[in-house]
Motif scaffolding. Sequence first.
Motif, PDB file in Angstrom:
ATOM      1  N   ARG A  49       0.752  -1.315  -0.147  1.00 54.65           N
ATOM      2  CA  ARG A  49       0.073   0.017   0.185  1.00 54.65           C
ATOM      3  C   ARG A  49       0.953   1.236  -0.010  1.00 54.65           C
ATOM      4  N   ASP A  93      -8.424  -4.987  -3.953  1.00 61.86           N
ATOM      5  CA  ASP A  93      -9.044  -3.440  -3.836  1.00 61.86           C
ATOM      6  C   ASP A  93      -8.029  -2.360  -3.744  1.00 61.86           C
ATOM      7  N   TYR A  94      -7.795  -1.693  -4.882  1.00 63.16           N
ATOM      8  CA  TYR A  94      -7.140  -0.639  -4.941  1.00 63.16           C
ATOM      9  C   TYR A  94      -7.667   0.588  -5.467  1.00 63.16           C
ATOM     10  N   ILE A  95      -8.812   0.671  -5.401  1.00 58.46           N
ATOM     11  CA  ILE A  95      -9.650   1.865  -5.828  1.00 58.46           C
ATOM     12  C   ILE A  95      -8.855   3.239  -5.201  1.00 58.46           C
ATOM     13  N   PHE A  96      -8.940   3.096  -3.816  1.00 61.65           N
ATOM     14  CA  PHE A  96      -8.555   4.289  -2.835  1.00 61.65           C
ATOM     15  C   PHE A  96      -7.021   4.743  -3.530  1.00 61.65           C
ATOM     16  N   LYS A 146      -7.704   6.530  -6.729  1.00 60.78           N
ATOM     17  CA  LYS A 146      -8.091   7.893  -6.683  1.00 60.78           C
ATOM     18  C   LYS A 146      -7.262   8.861  -6.102  1.00 60.78           C
ATOM     19  N   ALA A 147      -6.393   8.295  -5.061  1.00 56.80           N
ATOM     20  CA  ALA A 147      -5.376   9.369  -4.255  1.00 56.80           C
ATOM     21  C   ALA A 147      -4.298   9.731  -5.482  1.00 56.80           C
ATOM     22  N   LYS A 154     -10.863   1.710 -13.380  1.00 57.53           N
ATOM     23  CA  LYS A 154      -9.992   2.893 -13.001  1.00 57.53           C
ATOM     24  C   LYS A 154      -8.980   3.425 -13.799  1.00 57.53           C
TER      25      LYS A 154
END
Length: 383
Positions: A77, A99-102, A105-106, A151
């Motif tokens: 991460r 899940d690496y969506i955050f 987005k960052a 994404k």
Amino acid sequence: MKKIKDLLKKSEIRTDIPIEKSSYFTSRLLYVSPLLNSDGYYRMILPFLELGTVKGFETRVTSVTKWDFTKKFTIGRDTIKEEEIRWADYIIFPMLTEDYIFLFKAIKVINPEVSLVMDITRQIHTIPKAHVDHDIYSKYDQVQLIKNIAKMDIITTPFKELCKLYREWLTIYGQNHIEVFLLPSLISPIGFEGVSAIAKPQDDKVRIGMIGTIRAAKDFRYFLPLFKRIKETYKDKVELIIFGWDGKNPSGYESLKGIEITFHKSVSFLDYYQTLKNLHLDILLIPMRSLLYYTYANTIKFLEAAAIGVPVIALAHSSFSYEIDDKQNGLLAWKLPEWEEKLIALIEHPKYRKKLGQTAKKWVWNHRVYNEDTLVHFKNIFM
């Protein structure tokens, strides 16, 4: 492999992050967390090293970690530094099923102009129940991969059929804005640095090799009747070799019992090329059952064998058909009688065997290396 070993020590990873580009037309590529396995090496490490010397490209890699099957589709991460995100024009991720969506987005908040790229090396959504891979990828893996892909700005893949498949899927999911590009896997002299030649045994044996882990056990068993006939016919004149497996299932049962096979266990990727060369194979078989799944099979085994002049017989009507021109730079076979016919021809005609291997070697070093022709693929995507 010296440069790869240096990467593991991080002595080849630059710590300075220049703000100014060398040219307005330069593209900056950041490769994220390649593992030291075949996918990590061919899809990320080699492009990082090779493109870094090409005018118009600047490359960085966040880290290189040793192969760990438990981390196959994950990254740390805290892998990417904020300065690297600001530096990059393209951030290239391996195939990810967590899940690496955050994170995505960052990254876009920090650098809205950066393009996110995911390199997809296999098809995990429609695996037939007859194949061992069917139970490896959960429904969660399949769904999350699609969410992560959604994404991205760009998808790259080394296979024409996989490229076509994802274009169709993205249209179905209403993600037509995501571009999908074919980006072939290429070999490089970098992998052969420090690989020495040892003398070939002084005998007349024809060494018939196969490369695979326990996951290929069903494919090997499918070919058992062929292997038995070859051994019965040629006895000690041929040696059957499997590289990458000890021939036993997890309980210790010998899956290929009843036939004489020399097994060589898998080795670190750092030792892979040297071990492959030391086996002195005369023929490489890439035995696969005739499943639609193999339309998306990785063809790198053929490229590696061709690079050292070993003739190959591979599955027809699969991804190998895009690399192998039958009877020119290799052989293609479908049903067992065809495999047997072509294998016997290579066993009994050493001149033909040598010619096929040398033609394959010339082809791969002309057409599947980093040169002006193949760099067009990278320029079309990243420039």
